[in-house]
Design an enzyme around this catalytic site. Structure first.
Site, PDB file in Angstrom:
ATOM      1  CD  GLU A 114      -2.728  -1.370   2.401  1.00 34.14           C
ATOM      2  OE1 GLU A 114      -3.955  -1.512   2.362  1.00 34.14           O
ATOM      3  OE2 GLU A 114      -2.062  -1.426   3.461  1.00 34.14           O
ATOM      4  CD  GLU A 134      -3.070  -6.476   4.271  1.00 27.08           C
ATOM      5  OE1 GLU A 134      -2.522  -5.373   4.187  1.00 27.08           O
ATOM      6  OE2 GLU A 134      -3.095  -7.301   3.324  1.00 27.08           O
TER       7      GLU A 134
END
Length: 259
Positions: A114, A134
């Protein structure tokens, strides 16, 4: 906020922004997020900077968020103090007025991917791995993994990382558009400097305007882009100069429509 784990080094018109927590694979905690936001403000305010190189110290680019920093948070703390705050910080990086090059010297996983996605250009060393793991922890990407990454790279490649847990090599990432170039191990910062050297030879105002227009075309905060472009244009007109002068002189403005 000062934190030596977020470092800015200058080379002529290029700022090198380094995440320097190698013992934790450059994983972020709250203080590092605050320091990154502060570093972005410092860079933005420096009129001499024409390009930014973002990289990591040691063998990793960034391993995302340090689980010890958020694992014990209450749900409301996790949502507001960690996820929303981190999202705002990465957005601050993404909207710097000058181009940002991610020099991906090592693995970029979760928040590390990210972070790289907040850059305009991504150059990766051949040995690195890229992914969004995640969901293996029962959580979701929170620093724009399902938003900016989808806009930049397309929904399907993000599905493969998030739903299927696929981890890509640098070459696979290049083939799927996640990175723009792959270089040999140990050479990515030099490659990023070469690319930044191309950037700094171009008109800084044109680059800033183009970055805003491209972001707008890509559906990234159109309102901010339109208002920023309009404000820059208005600030260069004779009308605005006259308006400010009239206000300071406590007199009626005499606008002439001068561009």
């Amino acid at each position: 906020m000062s934190d030596d784990r977020i470092r800015i080094d200058m080379e002529d018109a290029i700022a090198i922004l380094t995440v320097a927590r190698p013992e934790k694979l450059n994983a972020f905690d709250i203080d590092m997020l605050k320091a990154l936001a502060s570093a972005c403000d410092t860079i933005e305010a420096d009129g001499n900077i024409r390009a930014v190189i973002l990289t990591g110290e040691g063998k990793a680019f960034c391993a995302g968020g340090d689980i010890k920093a958020w694992g014990a948070m209450r749900p409301e703390e996790f949502g507001h103090q960690w996820v929303r705050f981190g999202h705002r910080v990465f957005e601050r990086l993404a909207t710097l007025r000058m181009p940002v090059i991610a020099a991906m010297n090592g693995h970029a996983l979760g928040g590390g991917m990210e972070l790289a996605a907040a850059a305009d250009i991504r150059i990766a060393e051949r040995q690195i791995k890229i992914g969004l793991p995640e969901t293996s922890l029962g959580m979701v990407p929170g620093w724009s993994g399902t938003q900016r990454l989808v806009k930049h790279f397309g929904a399907q490649i993000v599905r493969r990382m998030v739903l299927g847990g696929e981890v890509f090599t640098a070459e696979e990432a290049r083939s799927n558009g996640l990175v723009d170039a792959v270089v040999e191990t140990g050479t990515v910062v030099a490659a990023a400097k070469d690319y930044a050297g191309r950037i700094v030879k171009r008109g800084p105002a044109a680059l800033e305007i183009c970055k805003l227009m491209i972001a707008s075309a890509n559906g990234e905060d159109n309102g901010t882009a339109v208002e920023a472009l309009g404000s820059i244009l208005a600030a260069k007109t004779g009308d605005m100069k006259e308006g400010v002068a009239a206000f300071s002189g406590k007199r009626p403005a005499e606008f002439k429509g001068e561009w």
